[in-house]
Design a protein around this motif. Structure first.
Motif, PDB file in Angstrom:
ATOM      1  N   VAL A   1     -42.668  45.862 -17.494  1.00  0.00           N
ATOM      2  CA  VAL A   1     -41.578  45.816 -16.529  1.00  0.00           C
ATOM      3  C   VAL A   1     -41.918  46.751 -15.383  1.00  0.00           C
ATOM      4  CG1 VAL A   1     -39.122  46.215 -16.102  1.00  0.00           C
ATOM      5  CG2 VAL A   1     -39.870  45.245 -18.291  1.00  0.00           C
ATOM      6  N   VAL A   2     -42.111  46.171 -14.190  1.00  0.00           N
ATOM      7  CA  VAL A   2     -42.360  46.983 -12.998  1.00  0.00           C
ATOM      8  C   VAL A   2     -41.023  47.445 -12.432  1.00  0.00           C
ATOM      9  CG1 VAL A   2     -44.531  45.846 -12.466  1.00  0.00           C
ATOM     10  CG2 VAL A   2     -42.403  44.946 -11.501  1.00  0.00           C
ATOM     11  N   THR A   3     -41.066  48.484 -11.621  1.00  0.00           N
ATOM     12  CA  THR A   3     -39.821  49.124 -11.184  1.00  0.00           C
ATOM     13  C   THR A   3     -39.751  49.339  -9.671  1.00  0.00           C
ATOM     14  OG1 THR A   3     -40.791  51.310 -11.575  1.00  0.00           O
ATOM     15  CG2 THR A   3     -39.556  50.318 -13.398  1.00  0.00           C
ATOM     16  N   GLY A   4     -40.567  48.638  -8.921  1.00  0.00           N
ATOM     17  CA  GLY A   4     -40.544  48.833  -7.473  1.00  0.00           C
ATOM     18  C   GLY A   4     -41.153  50.136  -7.026  1.00  0.00           C
ATOM     19  N   SER A   5     -41.961  50.761  -7.882  1.00  0.00           N
ATOM     20  CA  SER A   5     -42.515  52.079  -7.565  1.00  0.00           C
ATOM     21  C   SER A   5     -43.871  51.960  -6.883  1.00  0.00           C
ATOM     22  CB  SER A   5     -42.658  52.924  -8.840  1.00  0.00           C
ATOM     23  OG  SER A   5     -43.625  52.358  -9.709  1.00  0.00           O
TER      24      SER A   5
ATOM     25  N   THR B   1     -42.353  46.747 -27.666  1.00  0.00           N
ATOM     26  CA  THR B   1     -42.556  45.382 -27.184  1.00  0.00           C
ATOM     27  C   THR B   1     -42.607  45.306 -25.660  1.00  0.00           C
ATOM     28  OG1 THR B   1     -40.179  44.888 -27.021  1.00  0.00           O
ATOM     29  CG2 THR B   1     -41.245  44.501 -29.160  1.00  0.00           C
ATOM     30  N   THR B   2     -42.012  46.305 -25.007  1.00  0.00           N
ATOM     31  CA  THR B   2     -41.780  46.222 -23.575  1.00  0.00           C
ATOM     32  C   THR B   2     -42.047  47.580 -22.938  1.00  0.00           C
ATOM     33  OG1 THR B   2     -40.036  44.607 -24.047  1.00  0.00           O
ATOM     34  CG2 THR B   2     -40.089  45.571 -21.824  1.00  0.00           C
ATOM     35  N   VAL B   3     -43.055  47.653 -22.083  1.00  0.00           N
ATOM     36  CA  VAL B   3     -43.423  48.900 -21.420  1.00  0.00           C
ATOM     37  C   VAL B   3     -42.861  48.900 -20.006  1.00  0.00           C
ATOM     38  CG1 VAL B   3     -45.303  50.350 -20.597  1.00  0.00           C
ATOM     39  CG2 VAL B   3     -45.533  49.139 -22.775  1.00  0.00           C
ATOM     40  N   ILE B   4     -42.026  49.891 -19.710  1.00  0.00           N
ATOM     41  CA  ILE B   4     -41.477  50.084 -18.366  1.00  0.00           C
ATOM     42  C   ILE B   4     -42.386  51.062 -17.640  1.00  0.00           C
ATOM     43  CG2 ILE B   4     -39.492  50.876 -17.034  1.00  0.00           C
ATOM     44  CD1 ILE B   4     -37.848  50.342 -19.662  1.00  0.00           C
ATOM     45  N   PHE B   5     -42.905  50.662 -16.478  1.00  0.00           N
ATOM     46  CA  PHE B   5     -43.830  51.533 -15.754  1.00  0.00           C
ATOM     47  C   PHE B   5     -43.199  52.033 -14.474  1.00  0.00           C
ATOM     48  CE2 PHE B   5     -47.095  52.377 -12.566  1.00  0.00           C
ATOM     49  CZ  PHE B   5     -47.816  53.355 -13.230  1.00  0.00           C
ATOM     50  N   GLN B   6     -43.148  53.360 -14.326  1.00  0.00           N
ATOM     51  CA  GLN B   6     -42.655  54.010 -13.105  1.00  0.00           C
ATOM     52  C   GLN B   6     -43.700  55.028 -12.691  1.00  0.00           C
ATOM     53  OE1 GLN B   6     -39.965  53.649 -11.134  1.00  0.00           O
ATOM     54  NE2 GLN B   6     -40.256  55.482  -9.889  1.00  0.00           N
ATOM     55  N   GLY B   7     -44.564  54.642 -11.743  1.00  0.00           N
ATOM     56  CA  GLY B   7     -45.630  55.558 -11.367  1.00  0.00           C
ATOM     57  C   GLY B   7     -46.410  55.060 -10.180  1.00  0.00           C
ATOM     58  N   ASP B   8     -47.673  55.486 -10.077  1.00  0.00           N
ATOM     59  CA  ASP B   8     -48.490  55.214  -8.901  1.00  0.00           C
ATOM     60  C   ASP B   8     -49.207  53.870  -9.044  1.00  0.00           C
ATOM     61  OD1 ASP B   8     -51.610  55.620  -9.601  1.00  0.00           O
ATOM     62  OD2 ASP B   8     -50.366  56.848 -10.915  1.00  0.00           O
ATOM     63  N   PRO B   9     -49.822  53.368  -7.965  1.00  0.00           N
ATOM     64  CA  PRO B   9     -50.437  52.044  -8.014  1.00  0.00           C
ATOM     65  C   PRO B   9     -51.843  51.998  -8.612  1.00  0.00           C
ATOM     66  CG  PRO B   9     -50.581  52.901  -5.802  1.00  0.00           C
ATOM     67  CD  PRO B   9     -49.786  53.896  -6.581  1.00  0.00           C
TER      68      PRO B   9
ATOM     69  N   ASN C   1     -34.375  55.660  -1.260  1.00  0.00           N
ATOM     70  CA  ASN C   1     -34.768  56.951  -1.813  1.00  0.00           C
ATOM     71  C   ASN C   1     -34.915  56.811  -3.321  1.00  0.00           C
ATOM     72  OD1 ASN C   1     -32.214  57.553  -3.160  1.00  0.00           O
ATOM     73  ND2 ASN C   1     -31.362  58.038  -1.148  1.00  0.00           N
ATOM     74  N   THR C   2     -35.415  57.837  -3.985  1.00  0.00           N
ATOM     75  CA  THR C   2     -35.747  57.722  -5.404  1.00  0.00           C
ATOM     76  C   THR C   2     -34.517  57.548  -6.283  1.00  0.00           C
ATOM     77  OG1 THR C   2     -35.870  60.148  -5.432  1.00  0.00           O
ATOM     78  CG2 THR C   2     -37.940  58.953  -5.256  1.00  0.00           C
ATOM     79  N   ASP C   3     -33.410  58.194  -5.943  1.00  0.00           N
ATOM     80  CA  ASP C   3     -32.170  58.003  -6.703  1.00  0.00           C
ATOM     81  C   ASP C   3     -31.742  56.546  -6.677  1.00  0.00           C
ATOM     82  OD1 ASP C   3     -31.769  60.687  -7.389  1.00  0.00           O
ATOM     83  OD2 ASP C   3     -30.781  61.119  -5.501  1.00  0.00           O
ATOM     84  N   GLN C   4     -31.753  55.974  -5.483  1.00  0.00           N
ATOM     85  CA  GLN C   4     -31.283  54.604  -5.316  1.00  0.00           C
ATOM     86  C   GLN C   4     -32.147  53.621  -6.093  1.00  0.00           C
ATOM     87  OE1 GLN C   4     -31.524  54.374  -1.066  1.00  0.00           O
ATOM     88  NE2 GLN C   4     -29.504  55.265  -0.727  1.00  0.00           N
ATOM     89  N   ASN C   5     -33.461  53.808  -6.014  1.00  0.00           N
ATOM     90  CA  ASN C   5     -34.348  52.877  -6.710  1.00  0.00           C
ATOM     91  C   ASN C   5     -34.133  52.920  -8.214  1.00  0.00           C
ATOM     92  OD1 ASN C   5     -36.699  50.980  -6.497  1.00  0.00           O
ATOM     93  ND2 ASN C   5     -37.594  52.502  -7.852  1.00  0.00           N
ATOM     94  N   LEU C   6     -34.073  54.116  -8.791  1.00  0.00           N
ATOM     95  CA  LEU C   6     -33.900  54.220 -10.239  1.00  0.00           C
ATOM     96  C   LEU C   6     -32.526  53.732 -10.680  1.00  0.00           C
ATOM     97  CD1 LEU C   6     -35.732  57.575 -11.016  1.00  0.00           C
ATOM     98  CD2 LEU C   6     -36.497  55.256 -11.566  1.00  0.00           C
ATOM     99  N   GLN C   7     -31.537  53.879  -9.833  1.00  0.00           N
ATOM    100  CA  GLN C   7     -30.207  53.351 -10.149  1.00  0.00           C
ATOM    101  C   GLN C   7     -30.266  51.831 -10.318  1.00  0.00           C
ATOM    102  OE1 GLN C   7     -26.958  54.403  -7.421  1.00  0.00           O
ATOM    103  NE2 GLN C   7     -26.092  52.360  -7.690  1.00  0.00           N
ATOM    104  N   MET C   8     -30.948  51.153  -9.385  1.00  0.00           N
ATOM    105  CA  MET C   8     -31.021  49.693  -9.463  1.00  0.00           C
ATOM    106  C   MET C   8     -31.935  49.221 -10.586  1.00  0.00           C
ATOM    107  SD  MET C   8     -30.663  47.924  -5.736  1.00  0.00           S
ATOM    108  CE  MET C   8     -30.233  46.404  -6.612  1.00  0.00           C
ATOM    109  N   VAL C   9     -32.991  49.976 -10.862  1.00  0.00           N
ATOM    110  CA  VAL C   9     -33.879  49.625 -11.972  1.00  0.00           C
ATOM    111  C   VAL C   9     -33.136  49.717 -13.299  1.00  0.00           C
ATOM    112  CG1 VAL C   9     -35.926  50.334 -13.255  1.00  0.00           C
ATOM    113  CG2 VAL C   9     -35.997  50.244 -10.759  1.00  0.00           C
ATOM    114  N   ALA C  10     -32.349  50.775 -13.473  1.00  0.00           N
ATOM    115  CA  ALA C  10     -31.559  50.919 -14.706  1.00  0.00           C
ATOM    116  C   ALA C  10     -30.592  49.744 -14.855  1.00  0.00           C
ATOM    117  CB  ALA C  10     -30.801  52.237 -14.692  1.00  0.00           C
ATOM    118  N   GLU C  11     -29.988  49.333 -13.750  1.00  0.00           N
ATOM    119  CA  GLU C  11     -29.074  48.193 -13.818  1.00  0.00           C
ATOM    120  C   GLU C  11     -29.812  46.924 -14.234  1.00  0.00           C
ATOM    121  OE1 GLU C  11     -26.274  45.396 -10.952  1.00  0.00           O
ATOM    122  OE2 GLU C  11     -27.179  47.221 -10.112  1.00  0.00           O
ATOM    123  N   TYR C  12     -30.985  46.694 -13.655  1.00  0.00           N
ATOM    124  CA  TYR C  12     -31.769  45.511 -13.992  1.00  0.00           C
ATOM    125  C   TYR C  12     -32.139  45.502 -15.471  1.00  0.00           C
ATOM    126  CZ  TYR C  12     -35.580  42.118 -14.106  1.00  0.00           C
ATOM    127  OH  TYR C  12     -36.387  41.044 -14.423  1.00  0.00           O
ATOM    128  N   ILE C  13     -32.669  46.624 -15.948  1.00  0.00           N
ATOM    129  CA  ILE C  13     -33.085  46.690 -17.354  1.00  0.00           C
ATOM    130  C   ILE C  13     -31.884  46.551 -18.275  1.00  0.00           C
ATOM    131  CG2 ILE C  13     -34.069  48.215 -19.118  1.00  0.00           C
ATOM    132  CD1 ILE C  13     -35.902  49.302 -16.864  1.00  0.00           C
TER     133      ILE C  13
END
Length: 574
Positions: free
Chosen positions: A378-382, A350-358, A256-268
């Motif tokens: 930086v892609v986020t699995g979105s 220097t670093t663009v994090i993208f969270q959006g559509d394909p 779900n969206t909460d879970q994905n963003l939680q792991m992305v924040a950890e990675y970054i």
């Protein structure tokens, strides 16, 4: 690269504004395994085909009338049971060339209780397969981008084929799964049509469950839940509480969206922030990383998720987003991308994090190159951004700097494993549709749960089976899957995939995409596709590009240590 054109008949730029939570619109969602209720076994890192998974402590007892191979082993009754040809009694798993392999269950005889729930009789379990409109303008626009030509009829025929295959092997306690086709009356973002369709299904068909739904509105799943009809992969990704509020009726395979963003924040926080840039262009490499965020905000809910994500980065990892740009749909972005990239460049990002559509990265990367701006991406699995089929449509000068976490996993040839391989093994031909990577998990999800439920099939027993079943451990080719309270997520989990892997884009690599089309540009999976659970991302600089250990873009043969048993297919029933 051509700017994106709005799909004809889409009703204006607002027609695509709900792309934000989109998870599974097309084939390229490469979840090649569904939920598998498997036997307990050794918890080894090297998991080969035919091996077993480990159950969590406190696993619930099997319901009355349910006997698994492992439980029979435990009480010494394996030799007393005729497991039938479908079971490999040397290993205790079904004689199917898939992995992880599902456990054998004792063939059922006797009274199964008949009508235990709506859509359930003594002989059948009624499941509706929701199919999109033949010429849905939004889907047609999406499919055109990636060359997908599957028709709704081909999709349903593939579901029917997998249904016959699975029914040959799985134990369903005297009942057969009856698939009923339902054709959408509106587009994948039409709330009114979605609500009407759900009410029609619940009132007129009265199934136990529904597979799939309109991917750009939650109205369909919401209405089904109100009518006490279960569904899987039937809504855009939602926050965790949304599923909890509709339990036990709405399920998902993806995070779900909460879970994905939680792991992305950890990675970054652990692998990107507060270090020097080294994977962008010459003008940014060597500088202290300055993070920018491009985020699709399509509702108040998604804006709350963005704010939560930014706060999580700051509070947990002391990482700051220096510049934020939001957009509401990929079509309108065509007129905004130039200004967004100019602002990022002028602010020294220097670093663009993208969270959006394909589709949005097509325009964003084109404009960045036109401005001579080459940041790290930086892609986020979105929403399919981390698929080969879409990433080949982006500006390759830019995408050669893309890396990040992905919920997908290392890809393998359909000639050696996966849904296409399984279908061809059973029928001697390819499935009618290309989208089998999405089809098989959806239907296998139900079959695997049915095995562990037993004759008393209700929505409550369905939930209990999923929550009490063994966790399906990951391999480099498959994700970890679990539902319920497993001490993995902070709340009760109604979504399946638990882990992620690290990826980077190789613009010069050649191979096939998710539709088996040859081309240039491939995602590389670090360390062969090694996967990490929440809290397990290692500290230290991202290991990507030239620094990546053992990267792999595609397994044309199964990895070392992985084998598929050789079985002869059983004759289909009837």
């Amino acid at each position: 690269m051509k700017a994106m054109e709005e799909p004809e008949g889409s009703g204006g730029s607002g027609a695509l504004r709900r792309w934000g939570p989109l998870v599974a619109v097309v084939v390229v969602v490469a979840v090649v395994v569904g939920f598998l209720i498997t036997r307990g076994g050794d918890d080894e890192d090297d998991v080969a085909a035919g091996s077993t998974t480990t159950s969590p402590s406190g696993q619930t007892q099997l319901p009355e009338g349910v006997v698994s191979f492992s439980s029979a082993e435990a009480d010494g009754t394996v030799e007393d049971i005729d497991w039938g040809e479908r079971c490999d009694t040397d290993t205790g798993v079904l004689a199917l060339p898939i992995f992880p392999a599902p456990e054998c269950y004792k063939p059922f005889t006797g009274d199964n209780g008949g009508e235990t729930a709506t859509g359930v009789t003594a002989d059948t379990i009624k499941i509706v397969v929701y199919l999109p409109q033949e010429n849905d303008p939004i889907l047609s626009f999406i499919y055109k981008q990636v060359g997908n030509t599957d028709t709704p009829t081909q999709l349903f025929e593939s579901y029917q084929g997998f249904n016959e295959l699975l029914s040959t092997y799985y134990e369903t306690y005297g009942r057969k799964v009856e698939l009923i086709r339902y054709n959408a009356t509106g587009t994948i973002q039409d709330e009114v049509a979605a609500t009407s369709d759900a009410e029609t299904i619940a009132r007129d068909i009265q199934p136990f469950a529904v597979i799939s739904g309109p991917a750009l509105t939650e109205a369909f799943a919401d209405t089904l839940a109100q009518n006490k009809v279960a569904c899987v992969t039937c809504t855009p990704g939602q926050p965790n509480q949304w599923y909890v509020d509709r339990a036990p009726y709405v399920w998902d395979i993806q995070k779900n969206t909460d879970q994905n963003l939680q792991m992305v924040a950890e990675y970054i926080g652990k692998r990107v922030a507060n270090r020097k840039a080294q994977y962008g262009g010459d003008e940014v490499n060597g500088k202290d990383r300055k993070l920018g965020l491009v985020f699709l905000v399509s509702s108040p809910q998604s804006e709350e998720l963005r704010q939560q994500f930014v706060s999580n980065l700051e509070d947990e990892y002391d990482a700051t987003i220096a510049e934020t740009a939001t957009y509401t749909d990929p079509v309108a972005l065509a007129g905004q991308a130039g200004a967004i990239m100019a602002k990022m460049k002028s602010q020294g990002i220097t670093t663009v994090i993208f969270q959006g559509d394909p589709l949005a990265p097509q325009t964003l990367t084109k404009n960045a190159t036109e401005q001579g701006f080459f940041p790290e991406w930086v892609v986020t699995g979105s929403a399919l951004v981390d698929t080969t089929i879409f990433s080949r449509t982006y500006d390759q000068q830019q995408w050669g700097h893309a890396f990040g976490p992905s919920n997908l996993f290392a890809r393998s040839s359909g000639e050696v494993s996966g849904p296409t391989f399984l279908y061809d093994w059973f029928y001697g031909q390819d499935p009618p549709a290309a989208q089998v990577a999405l089809i098989l998990p959806n239907i296998q999800f139900f079959y695997s749960a049915f095995q562990g439920i037993g004759p008393n099939l209700t929505h409550e027993s369905f939930q209990n089976a999923l929550f009490g079943a063994p966790i399906v451990k990951s391999t480099v080719l498959t994700p970890q899957l679990s539902w319920g309270n497993r001490d993995i997520w902070p709340a009760t989990d109604y979504a399946g995939i638990d882990d992620q892997t690290e990826i980077f884009w190789e613009p010069d690599a050649t191979g096939v995409d998710e539709l088996d089309k040859q081309g240039t540009g491939m995602w590389a999976y670090v360390d062969g596709g090694k996967r990490y659970l929440p809290g397990q991302w290692p500290e230290g600089e991202a290991q990507v590009f030239g620094d990546a250990p053992d990267p792999v873009t595609f397994y044309s043969e199964l990895p070392e240590g992985y084998t598929l048993p050789t079985y002869t297919p059983l004759k289909p029933p009837g």
